[in-house]
Motif scaffolding. Structure first.
Motif, short mmCIF file in Angstrom:
data_model
loop_
_atom_site.label_atom_id
_atom_site.label_comp_id
_atom_site.label_asym_id
_atom_site.label_seq_id
_atom_site.Cartn_x
_atom_site.Cartn_y
_atom_site.Cartn_z
N VAL A 40 19.07 -18.76 41.36
CA VAL A 40 19.50 -19.98 42.02
C VAL A 40 20.99 -20.20 41.78
O VAL A 40 21.74 -20.58 42.68
N HIS A 41 21.43 -19.94 40.56
CA HIS A 41 22.85 -20.08 40.23
C HIS A 41 23.69 -19.14 41.08
O HIS A 41 24.73 -19.53 41.63
N THR A 42 23.24 -17.90 41.21
CA THR A 42 23.95 -16.92 42.03
C THR A 42 23.94 -17.34 43.49
O THR A 42 24.96 -17.25 44.19
N LEU A 43 22.80 -17.81 43.97
CA LEU A 43 22.67 -18.29 45.35
C LEU A 43 23.71 -19.38 45.62
O LEU A 43 24.40 -19.37 46.64
N LYS A 44 23.81 -20.34 44.70
CA LYS A 44 24.75 -21.45 44.86
C LYS A 44 26.19 -20.95 44.88
O LYS A 44 27.02 -21.46 45.64
N LYS A 45 26.50 -19.95 44.06
CA LYS A 45 27.86 -19.41 44.02
C LYS A 45 28.22 -18.76 45.35
O LYS A 45 29.31 -18.95 45.87
N VAL A 46 27.27 -17.99 45.91
CA VAL A 46 27.52 -17.34 47.21
C VAL A 46 27.72 -18.39 48.29
O VAL A 46 28.66 -18.31 49.10
N ALA A 47 26.84 -19.39 48.32
CA ALA A 47 26.95 -20.44 49.34
C ALA A 47 28.28 -21.16 49.22
O ALA A 47 28.93 -21.48 50.23
N ALA A 48 28.72 -21.43 47.99
CA ALA A 48 29.98 -22.14 47.78
C ALA A 48 31.16 -21.32 48.31
O ALA A 48 32.06 -21.86 48.96
N VAL A 49 31.15 -20.01 48.04
CA VAL A 49 32.24 -19.15 48.51
C VAL A 49 32.26 -19.10 50.04
O VAL A 49 33.33 -19.21 50.66
N LEU A 50 31.09 -18.95 50.65
CA LEU A 50 31.03 -18.88 52.11
C LEU A 50 31.48 -20.20 52.74
O LEU A 50 32.19 -20.22 53.74
N LYS A 51 31.08 -21.31 52.12
CA LYS A 51 31.51 -22.63 52.62
C LYS A 51 33.03 -22.78 52.52
O LYS A 51 33.69 -23.18 53.48
N GLN A 52 33.58 -22.44 51.35
CA GLN A 52 35.02 -22.58 51.14
C GLN A 52 35.81 -21.68 52.08
O GLN A 52 36.93 -22.01 52.48
N GLU A 96 34.85 -20.99 55.03
CA GLU A 96 34.50 -21.43 56.39
C GLU A 96 33.82 -20.32 57.19
O GLU A 96 34.11 -20.09 58.36
N ILE A 97 32.92 -19.61 56.51
CA ILE A 97 32.14 -18.55 57.14
C ILE A 97 30.74 -19.09 57.43
O ILE A 97 30.04 -19.50 56.50
N PRO A 98 30.32 -19.13 58.69
CA PRO A 98 28.98 -19.64 59.01
C PRO A 98 27.90 -18.78 58.35
O PRO A 98 28.02 -17.55 58.28
N PHE A 99 26.85 -19.42 57.86
CA PHE A 99 25.76 -18.69 57.23
C PHE A 99 24.49 -19.51 57.29
O PHE A 99 24.51 -20.71 57.59
N VAL A 116 31.30 -9.94 58.31
CA VAL A 116 30.92 -9.13 57.15
C VAL A 116 32.12 -8.84 56.25
O VAL A 116 32.07 -9.07 55.03
N GLU A 117 33.20 -8.32 56.83
CA GLU A 117 34.35 -7.94 56.02
C GLU A 117 34.96 -9.14 55.32
O GLU A 117 35.29 -9.09 54.13
N ARG A 118 35.09 -10.24 56.05
CA ARG A 118 35.67 -11.46 55.47
C ARG A 118 34.79 -12.00 54.34
O ARG A 118 35.29 -12.47 53.32
N SER A 119 33.47 -11.91 54.53
CA SER A 119 32.54 -12.37 53.50
C SER A 119 32.68 -11.53 52.24
O SER A 119 32.73 -12.08 51.12
N LEU A 120 32.72 -10.22 52.39
CA LEU A 120 32.84 -9.34 51.23
C LEU A 120 34.16 -9.57 50.50
O LEU A 120 34.21 -9.62 49.27
N GLU A 121 35.24 -9.72 51.25
CA GLU A 121 36.54 -9.95 50.62
C GLU A 121 36.52 -11.23 49.80
O GLU A 121 37.01 -11.26 48.66
N ALA A 122 35.94 -12.29 50.37
CA ALA A 122 35.90 -13.57 49.67
C ALA A 122 35.02 -13.50 48.43
O ALA A 122 35.38 -14.04 47.37
N LEU A 123 33.90 -12.83 48.54
CA LEU A 123 32.97 -12.75 47.41
C LEU A 123 33.51 -11.84 46.31
O LEU A 123 33.34 -12.13 45.12
N VAL A 124 34.14 -10.74 46.68
CA VAL A 124 34.74 -9.86 45.68
C VAL A 124 35.86 -10.59 44.94
O VAL A 124 36.00 -10.49 43.72
N ALA A 125 36.65 -11.37 45.68
CA ALA A 125 37.71 -12.16 45.06
C ALA A 125 37.15 -13.19 44.09
O ALA A 125 37.81 -13.58 43.12
N ALA A 126 35.89 -13.61 44.33
CA ALA A 126 35.24 -14.59 43.46
C ALA A 126 34.50 -13.94 42.29
O ALA A 126 33.85 -14.64 41.51
N GLY A 127 34.58 -12.60 42.19
CA GLY A 127 33.99 -11.92 41.05
C GLY A 127 32.72 -11.14 41.33
O GLY A 127 32.15 -10.54 40.41
N PHE A 128 32.26 -11.12 42.56
CA PHE A 128 31.07 -10.35 42.91
C PHE A 128 31.44 -8.88 43.11
O PHE A 128 32.59 -8.54 43.38
#
Length: 208
Positions: free
Chosen positions: A24-36, A38-41, A70-82
């Motif tokens: 759940v913690h990981t889920l919330k982190k992903v959702a927060a990154v996608l929201k920040q 501005e990637i629809p999900f 996809v690419e934008r999502s991966l870039e944002a998540l990798v930048a966040a530590g994923f």
């Protein structure tokens, strides 16, 4: 009929009872990154079932995104530590958070994610964070169309059908899965088990 006052807490407790607090913690982190970013999900999979107040025998974190994102999502998540991974399958990518896996799916059941997909969502709280969650009907459609000659475990679909049956538009499910003999067999099973509401009954997908 009014929904139980403390239902959001019950959803969270269902997740905690499964020992999924870290997921759940990981889920919330992903959702927060996608929201920040501005990637629809939309949240899918077992946690979407829980968010609707239902039960699932699966144990996964799935997000639906558009292929163009996809690419934008991966870039944002990798930048966040994923840590990102591109599996051989061409319909999803994966990210990892301390070994916890999240699927980012852009083509579920061989159907591209579109704006129409995001229109078929309901805002639900997941551990106090509100996010778009795939509708109960669409979750059922996805589950049924995942059945094939290589994978046809009806036991994984029964908890979803039983726990969310009042939120599911069964006529729509029948229509959208009518080309699948495996889905047809599952719906016959639901009828024999008296899980599916009587013909003509309309489900209330907006019911919490």
């Amino acid at each position: 009929m009014q929904p139980p006052v403390h239902r959001p807490d019950r959803r969270e407790n269902q997740m905690a009872e499964r020992g999924d607090e870290s997921l759940v913690h990981t889920l919330k982190k992903v959702a927060a990154v996608l929201k920040q970013s501005e990637i629809p999900f939309a949240l899918g999979g077992s946690f979407a079932v829980y968010a609707h107040g239902g039960h699932s025998s699966d144990h996964d974190v799935d997000f639906l995104i558009r292929e163009a994102d996809v690419e934008r999502s991966l870039e944002a998540l990798v930048a966040a530590g994923f840590v990102a991974e591109r599996p051989p399958e061409d319909w999803l990518v994966k990210v990892f958070d301390d070994g916890r896996m999240v699927d980012l799916i852009h083509r579920p059941i061989e159907t591209p994610v579109t704006e129409e997909t995001f229109g078929d969502t309901v805002i639900r709280p997941v551990d106090a964070i509100h996010m778009p969650v795939l509708s109960a009907t669409q979750l059922m459609v996805h589950k049924l169309l995942a059945f094939s000659q290589h994978y046809c475990d009806f036991a994984r679909g029964l908890p979803l059908a039983r726990s969310l049956r009042e939120q599911i538009d069964w006529e729509r499910v029948r229509k959208e899965t009518q080309h699948s003999p495996y889905a047809e067999a599952f719906l016959v099973l639901l009828d024999r088990l008296e899980v599916v509401p009587e013909a003509g009954t309309q489900a209330g997908e907006g019911t919490p």
